[in-house]
Motif scaffolding. Structure first.
Motif, PDB file in Angstrom:
ATOM      1  N   UNK A 245      -1.664  -0.688 -21.901  1.00 15.80           N
ATOM      2  CA  UNK A 245      -1.811  -2.087 -22.325  1.00 15.80           C
ATOM      3  C   UNK A 245      -1.033  -2.354 -23.605  1.00 15.80           C
ATOM      4  N   UNK A 246      -1.104  -1.419 -24.538  1.00 14.96           N
ATOM      5  CA  UNK A 246      -0.407  -1.572 -25.815  1.00 14.96           C
ATOM      6  C   UNK A 246       1.101  -1.502 -25.619  1.00 14.96           C
ATOM      7  N   UNK A 247       1.564  -0.593 -24.779  1.00 14.97           N
ATOM      8  CA  UNK A 247       3.000  -0.492 -24.525  1.00 14.97           C
ATOM      9  C   UNK A 247       3.529  -1.765 -23.875  1.00 14.97           C
ATOM     10  N   UNK A 248       2.770  -2.332 -22.930  1.00 16.85           N
ATOM     11  CA  UNK A 248       3.208  -3.557 -22.260  1.00 16.85           C
ATOM     12  C   UNK A 248       3.268  -4.728 -23.233  1.00 16.85           C
ATOM     13  N   UNK A 249       2.295  -4.809 -24.133  1.00 13.79           N
ATOM     14  CA  UNK A 249       2.291  -5.896 -25.112  1.00 13.79           C
ATOM     15  C   UNK A 249       3.457  -5.760 -26.076  1.00 13.79           C
ATOM     16  N   UNK A 250       3.717  -4.552 -26.548  1.00 12.47           N
ATOM     17  CA  UNK A 250       4.850  -4.352 -27.460  1.00 12.47           C
ATOM     18  C   UNK A 250       6.171  -4.637 -26.768  1.00 12.47           C
ATOM     19  N   UNK A 251       6.293  -4.263 -25.502  1.00 10.89           N
ATOM     20  CA  UNK A 251       7.526  -4.537 -24.754  1.00 10.89           C
ATOM     21  C   UNK A 251       7.729  -6.031 -24.591  1.00 10.89           C
ATOM     22  N   UNK A 252       6.647  -6.768 -24.357  1.00 14.83           N
ATOM     23  CA  UNK A 252       6.760  -8.222 -24.211  1.00 14.83           C
ATOM     24  C   UNK A 252       7.256  -8.856 -25.506  1.00 14.83           C
ATOM     25  N   UNK A 253       6.732  -8.385 -26.645  1.00 14.75           N
ATOM     26  CA  UNK A 253       7.181  -8.908 -27.936  1.00 14.75           C
ATOM     27  C   UNK A 253       8.648  -8.546 -28.181  1.00 14.75           C
ATOM     28  N   UNK A 254       9.029  -7.335 -27.838  1.00 13.04           N
ATOM     29  CA  UNK A 254      10.406  -6.887 -28.075  1.00 13.04           C
ATOM     30  C   UNK A 254      11.424  -7.737 -27.331  1.00 13.04           C
ATOM     31  N   UNK A 255      11.021  -8.300 -26.185  1.00  9.82           N
ATOM     32  CA  UNK A 255      11.945  -9.085 -25.367  1.00  9.82           C
ATOM     33  C   UNK A 255      11.932 -10.572 -25.705  1.00  9.82           C
ATOM     34  N   UNK A 256      11.137 -10.997 -26.668  1.00  8.41           N
ATOM     35  CA  UNK A 256      11.082 -12.408 -27.029  1.00  8.41           C
ATOM     36  C   UNK A 256      12.389 -12.863 -27.660  1.00  8.41           C
ATOM     37  N   UNK A 257      12.769 -14.091 -27.366  1.00  5.18           N
ATOM     38  CA  UNK A 257      13.893 -14.719 -28.063  1.00  5.18           C
ATOM     39  C   UNK A 257      13.418 -15.200 -29.428  1.00  5.18           C
ATOM     40  N   UNK A 258      14.342 -15.344 -30.357  1.00  8.59           N
ATOM     41  CA  UNK A 258      13.959 -15.769 -31.703  1.00  8.59           C
ATOM     42  C   UNK A 258      13.181 -17.081 -31.683  1.00  8.59           C
ATOM     43  N   UNK A 259      13.612 -18.013 -30.828  1.00 14.17           N
ATOM     44  CA  UNK A 259      12.950 -19.317 -30.800  1.00 14.17           C
ATOM     45  C   UNK A 259      11.516 -19.241 -30.272  1.00 14.17           C
ATOM     46  N   UNK A 260      11.207 -18.185 -29.538  1.00 23.40           N
ATOM     47  CA  UNK A 260       9.844 -18.029 -29.011  1.00 23.40           C
ATOM     48  C   UNK A 260       8.824 -17.843 -30.128  1.00 23.40           C
ATOM     49  N   UNK A 261       9.254 -17.288 -31.249  1.00 23.19           N
ATOM     50  CA  UNK A 261       8.327 -17.009 -32.343  1.00 23.19           C
ATOM     51  C   UNK A 261       7.782 -18.283 -32.983  1.00 23.19           C
ATOM     52  N   UNK A 262       8.474 -19.384 -32.800  1.00 23.29           N
ATOM     53  CA  UNK A 262       8.022 -20.659 -33.367  1.00 23.29           C
ATOM     54  C   UNK A 262       7.192 -21.468 -32.384  1.00 23.29           C
ATOM     55  N   UNK A 263       6.949 -20.932 -31.179  1.00 24.82           N
ATOM     56  CA  UNK A 263       6.136 -21.626 -30.188  1.00 24.82           C
ATOM     57  C   UNK A 263       4.658 -21.373 -30.456  1.00 24.82           C
TER      58      UNK A 263
ATOM     59  N   UNK B 228       2.006 -20.080 -23.757  1.00 21.90           N
ATOM     60  CA  UNK B 228       3.018 -21.141 -23.726  1.00 21.90           C
ATOM     61  C   UNK B 228       4.416 -20.568 -23.466  1.00 21.90           C
ATOM     62  N   UNK B 229       4.433 -19.339 -22.983  1.00 21.60           N
ATOM     63  CA  UNK B 229       5.700 -18.670 -22.655  1.00 21.60           C
ATOM     64  C   UNK B 229       5.590 -18.108 -21.238  1.00 21.60           C
ATOM     65  N   UNK B 230       5.598 -18.964 -20.230  1.00 18.53           N
ATOM     66  CA  UNK B 230       5.360 -18.499 -18.854  1.00 18.53           C
ATOM     67  C   UNK B 230       6.399 -17.517 -18.331  1.00 18.53           C
ATOM     68  N   UNK B 231       7.555 -17.437 -18.995  1.00 21.54           N
ATOM     69  CA  UNK B 231       8.587 -16.507 -18.544  1.00 21.54           C
ATOM     70  C   UNK B 231       8.329 -15.074 -19.010  1.00 21.54           C
ATOM     71  N   UNK B 232       7.362 -14.892 -19.900  1.00 22.00           N
ATOM     72  CA  UNK B 232       7.078 -13.557 -20.448  1.00 22.00           C
ATOM     73  C   UNK B 232       6.078 -12.846 -19.533  1.00 22.00           C
ATOM     74  N   UNK B 233       6.351 -11.591 -19.144  1.00 23.70           N
ATOM     75  CA  UNK B 233       5.412 -10.855 -18.280  1.00 23.70           C
ATOM     76  C   UNK B 233       4.030 -10.727 -18.929  1.00 23.70           C
ATOM     77  N   UNK B 234       3.012 -10.808 -18.093  1.00 25.03           N
ATOM     78  CA  UNK B 234       1.638 -10.719 -18.583  1.00 25.03           C
ATOM     79  C   UNK B 234       1.143  -9.292 -18.682  1.00 25.03           C
ATOM     80  N   UNK B 235      -0.145  -9.130 -19.004  1.00 26.60           N
ATOM     81  CA  UNK B 235      -0.708  -7.789 -19.187  1.00 26.60           C
ATOM     82  C   UNK B 235      -0.848  -7.040 -17.874  1.00 26.60           C
ATOM     83  N   UNK B 236      -0.913  -5.707 -17.926  1.00 27.51           N
ATOM     84  CA  UNK B 236      -1.056  -4.898 -16.708  1.00 27.51           C
ATOM     85  C   UNK B 236      -2.364  -5.213 -15.980  1.00 27.51           C
ATOM     86  N   UNK B 237      -2.315  -5.115 -14.652  1.00 25.78           N
ATOM     87  CA  UNK B 237      -3.493  -5.415 -13.840  1.00 25.78           C
ATOM     88  C   UNK B 237      -4.672  -4.513 -14.188  1.00 25.78           C
TER      89      UNK B 237
END
Length: 218
Positions: free
Chosen positions: A7-25, A152-161
């Protein structure tokens, strides 16, 4: 232990793939932008590292469910640590710095969790838990915040099942009753923790359990 690490690895990977503009959403945490949420994750990772190297004597005083402080009132944002998190997040300026810090501290927290003895007793917040129960509690933390990240970022993968299922089971234990099977794991967590209101059909399906929800966890 596996649920925590994945779960932690998936969350960190999702953050790593964010675009800069996503951080202001906005995030799913009321009043917090995505950058504020990510800064909170850095603080969480530090807490994991501190707790796993804080041994305790005596019998456990809490398990994974008992770790959580439950309120029937949503957070107001007036908590000093919440306010500090927002200021810290703004101080990073460049989202790349925030990504780097989360990857640095977060990777260390993940390694420490993977090496931890589940039976070892640790101390945190005036409680004694086994390391296994402490890390199980954090599966719920990671999963809820992964849902907050993607709110508010539907393009970002969600947490593991598997993490969703484990988190739903722990929430049911905290609440003293399960959300009906007609709810998906994601909807059970969102409705159960007040991240969204139930629809009329969902409220009817909840029946008497609707009076117990939502639970605001801290």
């Amino acid at each position: 232990m596996d649920h925590f690490v994945r779960s932690w690895a998936a969350l960190r990977a999702a953050v790593a793939d964010l675009a800069d503009e996503d951080f202001a959403r906005p995030s799913g945490c009321a009043g917090w932008l995505v950058r504020d949420l990510v800064c909170h994750l850095v603080i969480d990772a530090q807490d994991v590292l501190i707790t796993l190297v804080t041994p305790a004597d005596g019998e456990p005083t809490a398990d994974a469910a008992g770790y959580w402080h439950v309120s029937d009132e949503p957070p107001t944002g007036a908590d000093p640590l919440d306010a500090l998190t927002v200021r810290l997040a703004a101080a990073y300026g460049d989202p790349a710095l925030l990504k780097f810090h989360l990857d640095d501290v977060g990777s260390a927290a993940g390694r420490a969790a993977g090496l931890a003895d589940p039976a070892r007793r640790v101390a945190t917040q005036d409680m004694v838990l086994t390391a296994g129960d402490y890390l199980a509690a954090y599966v719920l933390e990671w999963t809820l915040h992964h849902l907050d990240l993607t709110a508010h970022l539907p393009h970002v993968p969600g947490p593991p099942a598997a993490g969703l299922a484990a988190s739903r089971a722990l929430l049911a234990e905290i609440a003293g009753g399960a959300v009906p099977e007609s709810f998906t794991d994601t909807d059970a967590l969102l409705v159960g923790t007040g991240r969204r209101a139930p629809t009329a059909a969902e409220r009817a399906a909840l029946g008497p359990a609707a009076a117990k929800l939502p639970l605001f966890l801290g």
